[in-house]
Design a protein around this motif. Structure first.
Motif, PDB file in Angstrom:
ATOM      1  N   LEU A  10     104.063  81.623 -83.481  1.00 27.51           N
ATOM      2  CA  LEU A  10     104.909  82.901 -84.413  1.00 27.51           C
ATOM      3  C   LEU A  10     106.378  82.150 -84.784  1.00 27.51           C
ATOM      4  CD1 LEU A  10     103.607  85.615 -82.177  1.00 27.51           C
ATOM      5  CD2 LEU A  10     102.787  85.392 -84.460  1.00 27.51           C
ATOM      6  N   PRO A  11     107.074  82.757 -85.835  1.00 30.39           N
ATOM      7  CA  PRO A  11     108.267  82.753 -86.188  1.00 30.39           C
ATOM      8  C   PRO A  11     109.229  83.683 -85.485  1.00 30.39           C
ATOM      9  CG  PRO A  11     107.559  84.080 -87.837  1.00 30.39           C
ATOM     10  CD  PRO A  11     106.387  83.452 -87.208  1.00 30.39           C
ATOM     11  N   TYR A  12     109.000  84.335 -84.099  1.00 32.15           N
ATOM     12  CA  TYR A  12     109.909  85.289 -84.011  1.00 32.15           C
ATOM     13  C   TYR A  12     109.948  85.558 -82.559  1.00 32.15           C
ATOM     14  CZ  TYR A  12     106.243  87.503 -87.130  1.00 32.15           C
ATOM     15  OH  TYR A  12     105.704  87.765 -88.511  1.00 32.15           O
ATOM     16  N   THR A  13     111.111  85.755 -81.856  1.00 29.42           N
ATOM     17  CA  THR A  13     111.492  86.180 -80.367  1.00 29.42           C
ATOM     18  C   THR A  13     112.297  87.523 -79.695  1.00 29.42           C
ATOM     19  OG1 THR A  13     113.452  85.475 -80.691  1.00 29.42           O
ATOM     20  CG2 THR A  13     112.646  83.433 -80.391  1.00 29.42           C
ATOM     21  N   LYS A  14     111.594  87.919 -79.085  1.00 29.72           N
ATOM     22  CA  LYS A  14     111.925  88.932 -78.849  1.00 29.72           C
ATOM     23  C   LYS A  14     114.100  89.291 -78.353  1.00 29.72           C
ATOM     24  CE  LYS A  14     109.328  88.938 -74.500  1.00 29.72           C
ATOM     25  NZ  LYS A  14     108.805  90.427 -73.325  1.00 29.72           N
ATOM     26  N   PRO A  15     114.467  90.239 -78.996  1.00 29.43           N
ATOM     27  CA  PRO A  15     113.763  91.665 -78.969  1.00 29.43           C
ATOM     28  C   PRO A  15     113.035  91.774 -80.416  1.00 29.43           C
ATOM     29  CG  PRO A  15     115.894  92.117 -79.391  1.00 29.43           C
ATOM     30  CD  PRO A  15     115.916  90.694 -80.187  1.00 29.43           C
ATOM     31  N   PHE A  16     112.365  91.033 -81.227  1.00 29.73           N
ATOM     32  CA  PHE A  16     111.307  90.986 -82.574  1.00 29.73           C
ATOM     33  C   PHE A  16     110.133  90.722 -82.278  1.00 29.73           C
ATOM     34  CE2 PHE A  16     110.407  91.896 -86.818  1.00 29.73           C
ATOM     35  CZ  PHE A  16     111.705  93.185 -86.488  1.00 29.73           C
ATOM     36  N   LEU A  17     110.020  90.206 -81.210  1.00 32.81           N
ATOM     37  CA  LEU A  17     108.536  89.946 -80.998  1.00 32.81           C
ATOM     38  C   LEU A  17     107.228  90.838 -80.194  1.00 32.81           C
ATOM     39  CD1 LEU A  17     105.964  87.200 -80.791  1.00 32.81           C
ATOM     40  CD2 LEU A  17     106.952  87.272 -78.682  1.00 32.81           C
ATOM     41  N   PHE A  18     106.909  91.641 -81.101  1.00 28.11           N
ATOM     42  CA  PHE A  18     105.638  92.787 -80.294  1.00 28.11           C
ATOM     43  C   PHE A  18     104.432  92.167 -80.393  1.00 28.11           C
ATOM     44  CE2 PHE A  18     109.436  94.537 -83.683  1.00 28.11           C
ATOM     45  CZ  PHE A  18     109.902  94.835 -82.153  1.00 28.11           C
ATOM     46  N   VAL A  19     103.704  91.085 -79.614  1.00 25.57           N
ATOM     47  CA  VAL A  19     102.756  89.896 -79.426  1.00 25.57           C
ATOM     48  C   VAL A  19     102.828  90.099 -77.812  1.00 25.57           C
ATOM     49  CG1 VAL A  19     101.621  88.678 -79.709  1.00 25.57           C
ATOM     50  CG2 VAL A  19     102.938  89.243 -81.454  1.00 25.57           C
ATOM     51  N   ASP A  20     102.361  90.836 -77.336  1.00 27.80           N
ATOM     52  CA  ASP A  20     102.315  90.097 -75.883  1.00 27.80           C
ATOM     53  C   ASP A  20     101.291  89.158 -75.594  1.00 27.80           C
ATOM     54  OD1 ASP A  20     104.385  92.387 -74.571  1.00 27.80           O
ATOM     55  OD2 ASP A  20     103.493  93.581 -74.189  1.00 27.80           O
ATOM     56  N   GLU A  21      99.779  89.640 -75.666  1.00 29.22           N
ATOM     57  CA  GLU A  21      98.598  88.735 -75.563  1.00 29.22           C
ATOM     58  C   GLU A  21      97.598  89.449 -76.694  1.00 29.22           C
ATOM     59  OE1 GLU A  21      95.174  88.898 -72.044  1.00 29.22           O
ATOM     60  OE2 GLU A  21      96.106  91.118 -71.967  1.00 29.22           O
ATOM     61  N   LEU A  22      96.836  87.625 -76.813  1.00 29.49           N
ATOM     62  CA  LEU A  22      95.952  87.676 -78.366  1.00 29.49           C
ATOM     63  C   LEU A  22      94.510  87.759 -77.668  1.00 29.49           C
ATOM     64  CD1 LEU A  22      96.736  85.002 -81.213  1.00 29.49           C
ATOM     65  CD2 LEU A  22      96.944  87.918 -81.151  1.00 29.49           C
ATOM     66  N   LEU A  23      93.830  89.107 -77.638  1.00 28.77           N
ATOM     67  CA  LEU A  23      92.264  88.629 -76.868  1.00 28.77           C
ATOM     68  C   LEU A  23      91.321  87.878 -77.555  1.00 28.77           C
ATOM     69  CD1 LEU A  23      92.762  92.589 -76.018  1.00 28.77           C
ATOM     70  CD2 LEU A  23      93.047  90.936 -74.483  1.00 28.77           C
ATOM     71  N   HIS A  24      91.388  87.929 -78.597  1.00 24.89           N
ATOM     72  CA  HIS A  24      90.279  87.610 -79.326  1.00 24.89           C
ATOM     73  C   HIS A  24      91.095  86.978 -80.989  1.00 24.89           C
ATOM     74  CE1 HIS A  24      86.583  86.554 -81.030  1.00 24.89           C
ATOM     75  NE2 HIS A  24      86.533  87.241 -82.614  1.00 24.89           N
ATOM     76  N   ALA A  25      89.784  85.528 -81.912  1.00 22.78           N
ATOM     77  CA  ALA A  25      90.493  85.865 -83.148  1.00 22.78           C
ATOM     78  C   ALA A  25      89.698  84.336 -83.644  1.00 22.78           C
ATOM     79  CB  ALA A  25      91.940  84.092 -83.045  1.00 22.78           C
ATOM     80  N   ASP A  26      89.182  85.156 -84.304  1.00 16.59           N
ATOM     81  CA  ASP A  26      87.712  84.507 -85.318  1.00 16.59           C
ATOM     82  C   ASP A  26      88.589  83.645 -86.904  1.00 16.59           C
ATOM     83  OD1 ASP A  26      87.146  85.910 -86.353  1.00 16.59           O
ATOM     84  OD2 ASP A  26      85.192  86.484 -84.294  1.00 16.59           O
ATOM     85  N   GLU A  27      87.531  83.386 -87.308  1.00 20.28           N
ATOM     86  CA  GLU A  27      87.920  83.451 -88.726  1.00 20.28           C
ATOM     87  C   GLU A  27      88.147  84.490 -89.168  1.00 20.28           C
ATOM     88  OE1 GLU A  27      83.753  82.844 -88.388  1.00 20.28           O
ATOM     89  OE2 GLU A  27      85.677  81.657 -87.733  1.00 20.28           O
ATOM     90  N   ASN A  28      87.795  86.205 -89.216  1.00 23.58           N
ATOM     91  CA  ASN A  28      87.020  87.348 -89.706  1.00 23.58           C
ATOM     92  C   ASN A  28      88.598  88.025 -89.468  1.00 23.58           C
ATOM     93  OD1 ASN A  28      84.605  86.442 -91.300  1.00 23.58           O
ATOM     94  ND2 ASN A  28      83.456  86.170 -89.536  1.00 23.58           N
ATOM     95  N   GLY A  29      89.025  87.586 -88.052  1.00 27.14           N
ATOM     96  CA  GLY A  29      90.076  88.823 -87.328  1.00 27.14           C
ATOM     97  C   GLY A  29      91.040  88.018 -86.062  1.00 27.14           C
ATOM     98  N   VAL A  30      91.109  89.399 -85.612  1.00 26.40           N
ATOM     99  CA  VAL A  30      92.401  88.788 -84.616  1.00 26.40           C
ATOM    100  C   VAL A  30      92.191  90.337 -83.693  1.00 26.40           C
ATOM    101  CG1 VAL A  30      93.323  87.102 -85.342  1.00 26.40           C
ATOM    102  CG2 VAL A  30      94.165  89.057 -85.182  1.00 26.40           C
ATOM    103  N   ILE A  31      92.416  90.629 -82.374  1.00 24.55           N
ATOM    104  CA  ILE A  31      92.341  91.451 -81.668  1.00 24.55           C
ATOM    105  C   ILE A  31      93.453  90.824 -80.579  1.00 24.55           C
ATOM    106  CG2 ILE A  31      91.730  93.099 -79.992  1.00 24.55           C
ATOM    107  CD1 ILE A  31      88.952  92.675 -80.885  1.00 24.55           C
ATOM    108  N   GLY A  32      94.688  92.003 -80.570  1.00 23.76           N
ATOM    109  CA  GLY A  32      96.031  91.694 -79.433  1.00 23.76           C
ATOM    110  C   GLY A  32      96.704  92.776 -79.133  1.00 23.76           C
ATOM    111  N   THR A  33      97.259  93.067 -77.588  1.00 25.91           N
ATOM    112  CA  THR A  33      98.128  93.628 -77.677  1.00 25.91           C
ATOM    113  C   THR A  33      99.938  94.093 -77.370  1.00 25.91           C
ATOM    114  OG1 THR A  33      98.101  93.420 -75.282  1.00 25.91           O
ATOM    115  CG2 THR A  33      95.915  94.407 -75.447  1.00 25.91           C
ATOM    116  N   TYR A  34     100.152  95.144 -76.989  1.00 24.01           N
ATOM    117  CA  TYR A  34     101.940  94.426 -77.361  1.00 24.01           C
ATOM    118  C   TYR A  34     102.496  95.639 -76.154  1.00 24.01           C
ATOM    119  CZ  TYR A  34     106.792  95.045 -77.781  1.00 24.01           C
ATOM    120  OH  TYR A  34     108.251  94.990 -77.654  1.00 24.01           O
TER     121      TYR A  34
END
Length: 145
Positions: A10-34
């Motif tokens: 990702l081209p971001y760092t704190k304090p502008f990084l709003f992704v803590d964890e990715l739970l799933h990724a495939d060719e149709n979508g992603v799920i993540g948390t913050y």
């Protein structure tokens, strides 16, 4: 592709990084948390004595997890140092406030991906599973001009 590798690209760092964890990724979508840490600067003035996460930050969080992480997953073999990620449009409905220290889960579904252009339907939910915002986000990944 490893989910942590996506976050590392990702081209971001704190304090502008709003992704803590990715739970799933495939060719149709992603799920993540913050989790929105109460010490983030924007809470100091939005709003006095009743801080709420600004809609623009919720939109950015949805874009980082739901669109940029998906774009990196889809193009991981083609990404180069001169790659630029551009957010092109958003149509977002805000349904509930998000307060300091709340953890959100963002999920996206790809609706269009062609020639580096990506369009997704993205939903953000709070820990109670309630939708806090949802919308259509678009962007593109291209070489730096």
């Amino acid at each position: 592709m490893n989910l942590n590798d996506i976050i590392a690209q990702l081209p971001y760092t704190k304090p502008f990084l709003f992704v803590d964890e990715l739970l799933h990724a495939d060719e149709n979508g992603v799920i993540g948390t913050y989790t929105f840490d109460e010490k983030l600067d924007f809470y100091q003035g939005h709003f006095k004595n009743n801080p709420v996460t600004p809609g623009v930050i919720l939109t950015e969080t949805m874009a980082q997890i739901g669109m940029v992480c998906l774009g990196i997953f889809l193009l991981h073999n083609e990404l180069k140092k001169d790659t630029v990620i551009a957010f092109t449009s958003a149509d977002v409905q805000f349904l509930k406030p998000v307060y300091p220290n709340e953890k959100v889960t963002v999920s996206s579904q790809k609706t269009f991906f062609r020639f580096g252009k990506l369009k997704c339907e993205v939903v953000m939910k709070n820990e109670a599973g309630q939708e806090v915002c949802k919308g259509t986000l678009s962007g593109m990944i291209t070489a730096r001009l």
